[in-house]
Design a protein around this motif. Structure first.
Motif, PDB file in Angstrom:
ATOM      1  N   ARG A   1       0.858  -1.198   0.000  1.00 23.00           N
ATOM      2  CA  ARG A   1       0.000   0.000   0.000  1.00 23.00           C
ATOM      3  C   ARG A   1       0.885   1.236   0.000  1.00 23.00           C
ATOM      4  NH1 ARG A   1      -1.754   3.014   4.154  1.00 23.00           N
ATOM      5  NH2 ARG A   1      -1.406   1.339   5.664  1.00 23.00           N
ATOM      6  N   ASP A   2       0.599   2.144  -0.886  1.00 27.29           N
ATOM      7  CA  ASP A   2       1.318   3.410  -0.938  1.00 27.29           C
ATOM      8  C   ASP A   2       0.830   4.265   0.242  1.00 27.29           C
ATOM      9  OD1 ASP A   2       2.582   5.405  -3.496  1.00 27.29           O
ATOM     10  OD2 ASP A   2       1.878   6.223  -1.589  1.00 27.29           O
ATOM     11  N   THR A   3       1.777   4.727   1.075  1.00 31.73           N
ATOM     12  CA  THR A   3       1.361   5.451   2.283  1.00 31.73           C
ATOM     13  C   THR A   3       0.856   6.864   1.960  1.00 31.73           C
ATOM     14  OG1 THR A   3       3.654   6.092   2.614  1.00 31.73           O
ATOM     15  CG2 THR A   3       2.856   4.253   3.950  1.00 31.73           C
ATOM     16  N   SER A   4       1.200   7.405   0.793  1.00 29.33           N
ATOM     17  CA  SER A   4       0.691   8.748   0.492  1.00 29.33           C
ATOM     18  C   SER A   4      -0.615   8.718  -0.296  1.00 29.33           C
ATOM     19  CB  SER A   4       1.743   9.616  -0.213  1.00 29.33           C
ATOM     20  OG  SER A   4       2.565   8.844  -1.032  1.00 29.33           O
ATOM     21  N   THR A   5      -0.740   7.780  -1.268  1.00 30.63           N
ATOM     22  CA  THR A   5      -1.964   7.783  -2.090  1.00 30.63           C
ATOM     23  C   THR A   5      -3.004   6.764  -1.625  1.00 30.63           C
ATOM     24  OG1 THR A   5      -1.090   6.097  -3.568  1.00 30.63           O
ATOM     25  CG2 THR A   5      -0.587   8.393  -4.134  1.00 30.63           C
ATOM     26  N   GLY A   6      -2.556   5.768  -0.815  1.00 27.94           N
ATOM     27  CA  GLY A   6      -3.487   4.713  -0.369  1.00 27.94           C
ATOM     28  C   GLY A   6      -3.664   3.624  -1.420  1.00 27.94           C
ATOM     29  N   GLU A   7      -3.045   3.785  -2.588  1.00 34.24           N
ATOM     30  CA  GLU A   7      -3.155   2.790  -3.664  1.00 34.24           C
ATOM     31  C   GLU A   7      -2.561   1.453  -3.183  1.00 34.24           C
ATOM     32  OE1 GLU A   7      -0.948   1.878  -7.903  1.00 34.24           O
ATOM     33  OE2 GLU A   7      -0.554   3.771  -6.887  1.00 34.24           O
ATOM     34  N   THR A   8      -3.211   0.347  -3.571  1.00 31.53           N
ATOM     35  CA  THR A   8      -2.661  -0.967  -3.201  1.00 31.53           C
ATOM     36  C   THR A   8      -2.350  -1.761  -4.467  1.00 31.53           C
ATOM     37  OG1 THR A   8      -4.828  -2.005  -3.080  1.00 31.53           O
ATOM     38  CG2 THR A   8      -3.970  -1.102  -1.028  1.00 31.53           C
ATOM     39  N   TRP A   9      -1.353  -2.634  -4.386  1.00 27.54           N
ATOM     40  CA  TRP A   9      -0.998  -3.492  -5.525  1.00 27.54           C
ATOM     41  C   TRP A   9      -0.244  -4.722  -5.028  1.00 27.54           C
ATOM     42  CZ3 TRP A   9       1.804   0.618  -3.909  1.00 27.54           C
ATOM     43  CH2 TRP A   9       3.197   0.533  -3.901  1.00 27.54           C
ATOM     44  N   GLU A  10      -0.166  -5.720  -5.910  1.00 26.49           N
ATOM     45  CA  GLU A  10       0.573  -6.934  -5.572  1.00 26.49           C
ATOM     46  C   GLU A  10       1.946  -6.890  -6.210  1.00 26.49           C
ATOM     47  OE1 GLU A  10      -3.249  -9.923  -5.268  1.00 26.49           O
ATOM     48  OE2 GLU A  10      -1.462 -10.630  -6.329  1.00 26.49           O
ATOM     49  N   HIS A  11       2.931  -7.321  -5.426  1.00 21.58           N
ATOM     50  CA  HIS A  11       4.311  -7.367  -5.926  1.00 21.58           C
ATOM     51  C   HIS A  11       4.747  -8.824  -5.837  1.00 21.58           C
ATOM     52  CE1 HIS A  11       8.541  -5.867  -6.224  1.00 21.58           C
ATOM     53  NE2 HIS A  11       8.763  -6.989  -5.560  1.00 21.58           N
ATOM     54  N   ARG A  12       5.162  -9.398  -6.958  1.00 21.15           N
ATOM     55  CA  ARG A  12       5.562 -10.804  -6.954  1.00 21.15           C
ATOM     56  C   ARG A  12       6.915 -10.955  -6.254  1.00 21.15           C
ATOM     57  NH1 ARG A  12       7.239 -15.231  -8.011  1.00 21.15           N
ATOM     58  NH2 ARG A  12       9.283 -14.475  -8.634  1.00 21.15           N
TER      59      ARG A  12
END
Ligand code: NAP
Length: 311
Positions: free
Chosen positions: A218-229
């Motif tokens: 989770r990006d702490t500034s934008t709140g965006e979440t994603w998966e990292h392999r």
């Protein structure tokens, strides 16, 4: 006065069990308060390949079971319980376990330290299956794999750099946009082609059924979440020494580790010795802990003799 022990050892990792082995072989008849969860951090490890004497490696719990058997063979009395209180302010010292008060002329503190975990939903389930807090212990198993290291301090830089010996790529995930690590360690990591950084990000969970396959970020500034392999998640967010029982009893440093009068294992209280990770910020290896456990038993034996408490 007969019920006063020569030595009580608190803790049962490699330091405590080596102290017990040496103390028992010196006829000190030690009592070891091994804790309810005995054996220390190696109980959470799978294969240990860097403890000398085991050319084919050994499982962490099996190594601890053998160390325990060896300490017991020479007369160590083991108590499978946690110490509830310790009083080192007067002699004999006392260690309270439940309603029992054990008295001793000397004490060896080997309560260890615990790696900090992130508290992720699937973190504990995947320890030893790709989740690790020790690059030195587990890096070797990740040849040509992609790894993630969490943290921005010296440990994270050191572990990431070490892991590039094996891994094809190491991604450092840090919760801020600035590292805490010393300049020299930062430079080393920045210069390493195999190391990438993800800034301002936290790990929300570790993914995978039987082994680690990725992390949720989770990006702490934008709140965006994603998966990292990734094939592995190495945590380097610090350790906490287990010194709650000894606070106010022996001198601790700013981070809570016990201060000893190096190169001896003597604490600020004569007759109280400390060994292993409870003292050690730096090396934190089973073999270094075992070495200081040996020193603590020898220091205790010499101190008891100098006080005329043993022959
Ligand atoms: P540290 O300096 O306390 O660094 C811990 C790092 O983890 C910090 O960057 C911190 O972020 C991050 N962190 C803590 N909790 C977190 C959480 N819940 N989620 C995400 N990130 C988290 O610990 P260390 O690196 O283990 O070092 C401990 C001591 O040993 C230091 O004095 C260090 O200099 C020393 N050391 C020296 C060497 C060497 O010289 N070779 C090697 C290893 C360690 P923030 O920065 O945002 O707080």
């Amino acid at each position: 006065m007969d019920d006063i022990r020569n030595v009580i050892i608190v803790g049962s990792g490699p330091a405590g069990l080596t102290a017990a082995l040496y103390a028992a072989r010196a006829d000190l008849e030690p009592l070891q308060i091994e804790g309810r969860e005995a054996g220390g951090q190696l109980m959470l490890t799978t294969e240990v390949e860097n403890f000398p004497g085991f050319p084919d490696g050994i499982m962490g719990p099996a190594l601890m079971a053998d160390m325990r058997k060896q300490a017991e063979r020479f007369g160590t009395e083991l108590l499978t319980a946690d110490a509830d209180a310790v009083d080192l302010s007067a002699r004999p010292f006392t260690v309270t376990v439940g309603s029992d008060v054990h008295r001793a002329h000397s004490v060896i503190i080997s309560t260890g330290a615990t790696a900090r975990w992130l508290g992720l939903p699937n973190e504990q389930r995947l320890i030893g299956k790709g989740v690790s807090s020790c690059a030195t212990c587990d890096g070797f198993f990740f040849r040509d794999r992609e790894l993630v290291v969490v943290g921005g301090g010296d440990s994270a830089m050191e572990e990431a750099t070490f892991l590039t010996k094996f891994a094809s790529k190491v991604t450092i995930i840090h919760r801020r946009d600035e590292l805490r690590a010393s300049k020299i360690m930062q430079e080393r990591a920045f210069k390493n082609d195999k190391i990438d950084f993800v800034w301002n990000a936290v790990v929300e969970d570790v993914l995978g059924d039987s082994v680690v396959e990725g992390v949720q970020l989770r990006d702490t500034s934008t709140g965006e979440t994603w998966e990292h392999r990734t094939d592995g998640l190495f945590l380097a967010i610090g350790h906490d020494p287990t010194t709650g029982l000894f606070r106010g009893q022996v001198e601790l440093d700013d981070e809570g580790y016990i201060i000893v009068d190096e190169p001896s294992t003597q604490t600020s209280v004569p007759g109280a010795f400390a060994a292993g990770d409870v003292v050690d910020h730096t090396y934190r290896q089973a073999v270094t802990a075992a070495g200081t456990g040996c020193r603590a038993a020898m220091d205790a034996e010499r101190w008891l003799a100098s006080e005329g408490l043993v022959a």
